[in-house]
Write an enzyme that holds these catalytic residues in place. Structure first.
Site, PDB file in Angstrom:
ATOM      1  N   ASN A  25      41.802  40.890  38.778  1.00 39.28           N
ATOM      2  CA  ASN A  25      42.715  39.828  39.242  1.00 39.28           C
ATOM      3  C   ASN A  25      43.360  39.068  38.076  1.00 39.28           C
ATOM      4  O   ASN A  25      43.980  38.039  38.278  1.00 39.28           O
ATOM      5  CB  ASN A  25      41.988  38.844  40.179  1.00 39.28           C
ATOM      6  CG  ASN A  25      40.851  38.118  39.477  1.00 39.28           C
ATOM      7  OD1 ASN A  25      40.601  38.337  38.293  1.00 39.28           O
ATOM      8  ND2 ASN A  25      40.160  37.258  40.206  1.00 39.28           N
ATOM      9  N   HIS A  80      41.701  37.724  35.466  1.00 43.28           N
ATOM     10  CA  HIS A  80      40.904  36.675  34.824  1.00 43.28           C
ATOM     11  C   HIS A  80      40.512  37.066  33.403  1.00 43.28           C
ATOM     12  O   HIS A  80      40.357  38.237  33.077  1.00 43.28           O
ATOM     13  CB  HIS A  80      39.686  36.269  35.667  1.00 43.28           C
ATOM     14  CG  HIS A  80      38.534  37.219  35.707  1.00 43.28           C
ATOM     15  ND1 HIS A  80      37.984  37.674  36.882  1.00 43.28           N
ATOM     16  CD2 HIS A  80      37.789  37.777  34.722  1.00 43.28           C
ATOM     17  CE1 HIS A  80      36.962  38.461  36.613  1.00 43.28           C
ATOM     18  NE2 HIS A  80      36.819  38.559  35.308  1.00 43.28           N
ATOM     19  N   ASP A 125      31.157  33.526  28.378  1.00 45.25           N
ATOM     20  CA  ASP A 125      30.722  33.028  29.687  1.00 45.25           C
ATOM     21  C   ASP A 125      29.294  33.432  30.033  1.00 45.25           C
ATOM     22  O   ASP A 125      28.684  34.246  29.347  1.00 45.25           O
ATOM     23  CB  ASP A 125      31.695  33.508  30.785  1.00 45.25           C
ATOM     24  CG  ASP A 125      32.062  34.990  30.647  1.00 45.25           C
ATOM     25  OD1 ASP A 125      31.344  35.712  29.935  1.00 45.25           O
ATOM     26  OD2 ASP A 125      33.044  35.410  31.259  1.00 45.25           O
ATOM     27  N   GLU A 184      39.485  32.136  36.494  1.00 46.46           N
ATOM     28  CA  GLU A 184      40.075  32.805  37.644  1.00 46.46           C
ATOM     29  C   GLU A 184      41.532  32.373  37.846  1.00 46.46           C
ATOM     30  O   GLU A 184      41.949  31.342  37.295  1.00 46.46           O
ATOM     31  CB  GLU A 184      39.259  32.456  38.905  1.00 46.46           C
ATOM     32  CG  GLU A 184      37.815  32.929  38.871  1.00 46.46           C
ATOM     33  CD  GLU A 184      37.656  34.417  39.200  1.00 46.46           C
ATOM     34  OE1 GLU A 184      38.574  35.215  38.910  1.00 46.46           O
ATOM     35  OE2 GLU A 184      36.601  34.765  39.740  1.00 46.46           O
TER      36      GLU A 184
END
Ligand code: GLP
Length: 248
Positions: free
Chosen positions: A135, A137, A66, A142
């Site tokens: 979280n 990811h 990313d 996400e």
């Protein structure tokens, strides 16, 4: 699937040995790479082992997961800069061998398509390294990202911007968007290794251990991968149920 190590450094030594062997047996290996503080000791250990064993890195190809949209490669918080600093430059890997999505191109949709295509043209990923967000990811996929996603643009969650704000002078400078390899591409890698270290990852690892496959917990899909290894240190394993620690 879950392997508990005493410390981040013991994970780094073990995983860099795995990478070294992989490249020794196939010098043209295609590596999927990740950024984040979890990866720093891994890259440092790998560079040491590669140098002391005279490993030939000149034929590998790498793809990163990313990149932030709006950060130029030379920006100190860009993932390109991270990879040059922590891996490519000290390892002597040429820019022609490496690919990261570009967060600065004019046609971002076209960039996504081309990045996906480039991975396929390289024959797919032999191994993908992953960290994990608090979280759940992976890459910048996400919670709620379809498991069928390929490289795409994401709106970063407030949780992720807050977590990653620690790397920026001013937390408001954290970009709001990023481009990320999709979950489908991650799952297409022949082998996947997810690493989580530190007590701040304990909650998400306990959740990952107990959850079923759920798009609200992106990393949960990895449980369906045939060659998945999850390496965690004792701090990140501290909230796993007791029976899990015995079973591991
Ligand atoms: C970022 C990256 C992820 C990485 C995560 C965890 O959000 N996009 O690929 O896994 O951070 O980073 P760290 O290792 O610093 O906890």
């Amino acid at each position: 699937m879950f392997y508990i190590f005493p410390t981040p450094q013991t994970i780094a030594e073990h995983l860099s040995g795995v990478l070294l062997q992989k490249i020794q047996s196939n010098p043209k290996s295609v590596l999927g790479l990740a950024t984040g503080s979890t990866m720093e000791p891994i890259y440092a250990a790998f560079i040491n082992q590669a140098k002391s064993s005279g490993l030939n890195l000149s034929e590998i190809t790498t793809f990163n997961l990313d990149e932030y949209i709006g950060l130029a490669p030379e920006h100190p918080q860009s993932y390109y800069h991270f990879m040059q600093t922590h891996f490519f430059r000290p390892a002597g890997i040429c820019t022609s061998q490496v690919s990261l999505p570009s967060g600065m191109c004019n046609n971002i949709e076209e960039e996504c398509l081309q990045y996906s295509q480039k991975i396929q043209n390289a024959g797919g990923l032999d191994i993908q390294l992953l960290g994990i967000g608090t979280n759940g990811h992976i890459g910048f996929n996400e919670p709620g990202t379809p498991f069928s996603s390929v490289t795409h643009v994401v709106e970063l969650s407030e949780n992720t911007r807050r977590d990653n704000g620690r790397f920026f002078e001013d937390k408001n400078q954290v970009p709001t968007k990023a481009i990320t390899m999709g979950i489908k591409e991650i799952m297409s890698a022949k082998e996947v290794v997810l690493v989580a270290t530190g007590s701040h990852k304990a909650e998400v690892m306990a959740h990952l251990y107990t959850t079923g496959i759920d798009e609200q917990m992106p990393a949960s899909i990895l449980k369906e991968h045939r060659q998945i290894k999850i390496f965690i240190d004792e701090a990140a394993a501290s909230l796993l149920p007791m029976e899990a620690k015995l079973a591991i």
